[in-house]
Design an enzyme around this catalytic site. Structure first.
Site, PDB file in Angstrom:
ATOM      1  N   SER A   1      80.308  67.554  50.365  1.00 31.58           N
ATOM      2  CA  SER A   1      79.231  67.129  49.467  1.00 31.58           C
ATOM      3  C   SER A   1      78.403  68.343  49.059  1.00 31.58           C
ATOM      4  CB  SER A   1      78.320  66.114  50.159  1.00 31.58           C
ATOM      5  OG  SER A   1      79.026  64.926  50.379  1.00 31.58           O
TER       6      SER A   1
ATOM      7  N   ARG B   1      71.242  65.156  56.953  1.00 32.96           N
ATOM      8  CA  ARG B   1      71.973  66.434  56.782  1.00 32.96           C
ATOM      9  C   ARG B   1      71.037  67.655  56.863  1.00 32.96           C
ATOM     10  NH1 ARG B   1      74.731  63.162  57.790  1.00 32.96           N
ATOM     11  NH2 ARG B   1      76.353  62.166  56.606  1.00 32.96           N
TER      12      ARG B   1
ATOM     13  N   GLU C   1      73.232  70.659  49.658  1.00 28.06           N
ATOM     14  CA  GLU C   1      73.654  70.449  51.051  1.00 28.06           C
ATOM     15  C   GLU C   1      74.490  71.653  51.488  1.00 28.06           C
ATOM     16  OE1 GLU C   1      75.096  66.525  52.046  1.00 28.06           O
ATOM     17  OE2 GLU C   1      76.462  67.336  53.569  1.00 28.06           O
TER      18      GLU C   1
HETATM   19  C1  FAD Z   1      86.499  68.161  52.662  1.00 26.58           C
HETATM   20  C2  FAD Z   1      85.134  68.178  53.327  1.00 26.58           C
HETATM   21  C3  FAD Z   1      84.578  66.979  53.748  1.00 26.58           C
HETATM   22  C4  FAD Z   1      83.309  66.979  54.356  1.00 26.58           C
HETATM   23  N1  FAD Z   1      82.796  65.782  54.775  1.00 26.58           N
HETATM   24  C5  FAD Z   1      81.613  65.785  55.450  1.00 26.58           C
HETATM   25  C6  FAD Z   1      81.056  64.555  55.961  1.00 26.58           C
HETATM   26  O1  FAD Z   1      81.620  63.473  55.809  1.00 26.58           O
HETATM   27  N2  FAD Z   1      79.874  64.605  56.611  1.00 26.58           N
HETATM   28  C7  FAD Z   1      79.206  65.778  56.805  1.00 26.58           C
HETATM   29  O2  FAD Z   1      78.143  65.762  57.425  1.00 26.58           O
HETATM   30  N3  FAD Z   1      79.691  66.937  56.320  1.00 26.58           N
HETATM   31  C8  FAD Z   1      80.864  66.970  55.662  1.00 26.58           C
HETATM   32  N4  FAD Z   1      81.365  68.161  55.179  1.00 26.58           N
HETATM   33  C9  FAD Z   1      80.553  69.393  55.327  1.00 26.58           C
HETATM   34  C10 FAD Z   1      80.814  70.181  56.611  1.00 26.58           C
HETATM   35  O3  FAD Z   1      82.081  69.867  57.186  1.00 26.58           O
HETATM   36  C11 FAD Z   1      79.720  69.949  57.652  1.00 26.58           C
HETATM   37  O4  FAD Z   1      78.454  70.336  57.171  1.00 26.58           O
HETATM   38  C12 FAD Z   1      79.991  70.719  58.956  1.00 26.58           C
HETATM   39  O5  FAD Z   1      79.063  70.292  59.931  1.00 26.58           O
HETATM   40  C13 FAD Z   1      79.908  72.237  58.792  1.00 26.58           C
HETATM   41  O6  FAD Z   1      80.442  72.824  59.962  1.00 26.58           O
HETATM   42  P1  FAD Z   1      81.045  74.292  59.942  1.00 26.58           P
HETATM   43  O7  FAD Z   1      81.458  74.598  61.329  1.00 26.58           O
HETATM   44  O8  FAD Z   1      82.107  74.402  58.905  1.00 26.58           O
HETATM   45  O9  FAD Z   1      79.768  75.146  59.539  1.00 26.58           O
HETATM   46  P2  FAD Z   1      79.641  76.294  58.410  1.00 26.58           P
HETATM   47  O10 FAD Z   1      79.986  75.704  57.073  1.00 26.58           O
HETATM   48  O11 FAD Z   1      80.385  77.494  58.829  1.00 26.58           O
HETATM   49  O12 FAD Z   1      78.067  76.563  58.472  1.00 26.58           O
HETATM   50  C14 FAD Z   1      77.173  75.554  58.035  1.00 26.58           C
HETATM   51  C15 FAD Z   1      75.794  75.843  58.614  1.00 26.58           C
HETATM   52  O13 FAD Z   1      75.831  75.649  60.021  1.00 26.58           O
HETATM   53  C16 FAD Z   1      75.358  76.815  60.665  1.00 26.58           C
HETATM   54  N5  FAD Z   1      76.087  76.985  61.925  1.00 26.58           N
HETATM   55  C17 FAD Z   1      77.428  76.973  62.126  1.00 26.58           C
HETATM   56  N6  FAD Z   1      77.698  77.186  63.430  1.00 26.58           N
HETATM   57  C18 FAD Z   1      76.513  77.344  64.060  1.00 26.58           C
HETATM   58  C19 FAD Z   1      76.136  77.613  65.410  1.00 26.58           C
HETATM   59  N7  FAD Z   1      77.029  77.785  66.385  1.00 26.58           N
HETATM   60  N8  FAD Z   1      74.815  77.746  65.686  1.00 26.58           N
HETATM   61  C20 FAD Z   1      73.875  77.617  64.711  1.00 26.58           C
HETATM   62  N9  FAD Z   1      74.172  77.343  63.424  1.00 26.58           N
HETATM   63  C21 FAD Z   1      75.487  77.206  63.102  1.00 26.58           C
HETATM   64  C22 FAD Z   1      75.610  77.959  59.702  1.00 26.58           C
HETATM   65  O14 FAD Z   1      74.743  79.043  59.958  1.00 26.58           O
HETATM   66  C23 FAD Z   1      75.328  77.280  58.370  1.00 26.58           C
HETATM   67  O15 FAD Z   1      73.938  77.251  58.129  1.00 26.58           O
HETATM   68  C24 FAD Z   1      82.613  68.194  54.550  1.00 26.58           C
HETATM   69  C25 FAD Z   1      83.196  69.403  54.129  1.00 26.58           C
HETATM   70  C26 FAD Z   1      84.443  69.402  53.526  1.00 26.58           C
HETATM   71  C27 FAD Z   1      85.051  70.710  53.094  1.00 26.58           C
END
Ligand code: FAD
Length: 309
Positions: free
Chosen positions: A224, A175, A301
């Site tokens: 998480s 992660r 995380e």
């Molecule tokens: C109910 C729930 C379940 C989840 N289960 C999992 C799981 O099983 N496994 C898992 O790994 N995660 C899980 N997550 C966490 C989350 O979904 C992941 O970390 C996901 O990859 C975040 O994506 P996002 O687009 O929402 O990014 P954001 O939350 O908007 O941003 C997260 C990070 O990514 C960066 N970022 C976003 N877009 C870009 C881009 N285009 N370029 C550069 N950096 C960028 C942001 O700057 C920030 O640092 C879960 C979350 C929730 C709410």
């Protein structure tokens, strides 16, 4: 709380540029202050031109759908970039590859791969974020993660230059990525393997069902809260954050309107009226308890960004 106007210092754009724009509605936790400016670029050229012309002292932060983001109550100074539909395209290619824009939802990528009979990306159906967030976080679940399937990704630097990163350039661990913080990913290429579409779809459905049972996915949560101290990919029997939190009495613990979920105690929840300070304070209290109870330093995380109110 509101910020001074940045408009005099920002270049003209073809997309949408808003000042003092609320961010809470765009995050799963639904808390936090505004962005000083919020930019939704029309396409990659619009974004590159904007980055090139925006003075370097103005911070630029990119968000996905905010499923891993805690925006502090004072908001985010500088510009927040959200990638719009122009960055959401997904295509299945010959050779069991998938090309996806950074704003594409992980779940849609998993379903496109399934339709095309491409195995290996099923795990994305369990992650409620975008491909941009997945590239940054090395998102994954059930023993598979982004680093297993990524070939390369295109990104823009803070000065608007287009660069390509191979999987190895990301320096991935559990992660976590070592890719420079100021890169904005715009597109990724993934490698899967050929399989029967119905078999891939069945595995996608299985992951979706497991999520419903084990995680509070209908709550205001950030997934998480803390990364597992040992990667379950490389150490299936390693230490798990939820076990450490449970043993330290963290399950159900509340600070203000923030609570560690009863269903999955490594998930933090906004029960309704939580502030970002409640949520961050709860997380720090959990870290303190686990440090005392087990001598383990939990690593956030969830990305915490912005300033306190
Ligand atoms: C109910 C729930 C379940 C989840 N289960 C999992 C799981 O099983 N496994 C898992 O790994 N995660 C899980 N997550 C966490 C989350 O979904 C992941 O970390 C996901 O990859 C975040 O994506 P996002 O687009 O929402 O990014 P954001 O939350 O908007 O941003 C997260 C990070 O990514 C960066 N970022 C976003 N877009 C870009 C881009 N285009 N370029 C550069 N950096 C960028 C942001 O700057 C920030 O640092 C879960 C979350 C929730 C709410």
């Amino acid at each position: 709380m509101s910020f001074d106007s940045l408009s005099e210092r920002l270049p003209p754009v073809r997309g949408r540029l808003m000042e003092n724009a609320a961010l809470a509605p765009f995050t799963w936790l639904r808390v936090g202050g505004p962005a000083q400016a919020l930019f939704i670029p029309a396409d990659a050229d619009d974004l590159a031109d904007f980055l090139e012309a925006t003075p370097e002292d103005i911070p630029v932060f990119v968000m996905g759908v905010g499923s891993n983001l805690l925006v502090r109550d004072g908001g985010l100074p500088g510009v927040v970039v959200r990638l719009g539909p122009a960055f959401g395209k997904i295509a299945a290619l010959d050779g069991a590859q998938i090309r996806a824009g950074a704003a594409a939802l992980d779940k849609k990528v998993a379903l496109t791969a399934a339709d095309a009979g491409i195995a290996g990306l099923e795990f994305y159906s369990g992650v409620p974020g975008t491909i941009g967030g997945a590239l940054r976080m090395n998102a994954g679940c059930y023993g598979a993660e982004t680093s297993d399937v990524l070939v390369e990704a295109a990104a823009l630097t803070r000065s608007g230059e287009r660069v390509t990163l191979s999987r190895d350039d990301f320096g991935y661990s559990y992660r976590h990525s070592e890719a420079p913080e100021d890169l904005i990913f715009i597109e990724a290429l993934f490698q899967g393997r050929p399989d029967d579409p119905a078999a891939v779809k069945a595995r996608v459905d299985d992951i979706t069902a497991r999520r419903e049972e084990t995680q509070p996915i209908r709550e205001k949560t950030g997934g998480s809260t803390f990364a597992n101290p040992d990667s379950p990919v490389t150490h299936p029997d390693g230490r798990k954050s939820w076990k450490l939190i449970d043993a330290a009495g963290g399950r159900g613990l509340m600070v203000g309107g923030a609570q560690m979920s009863e269903l999955h105690c490594n998930f933090m929840i906004n029960t309704g009226e939580a502030t970002a300070a409640d949520l961050e304070g709860l997380g720090e209290e959990i870290r303190r308890r686990v440090r005392e109870d087990a001598g383990v330093e939990l690593r956030w995380e969830i990305k915490r960004v912005g300033v306190n109110a």
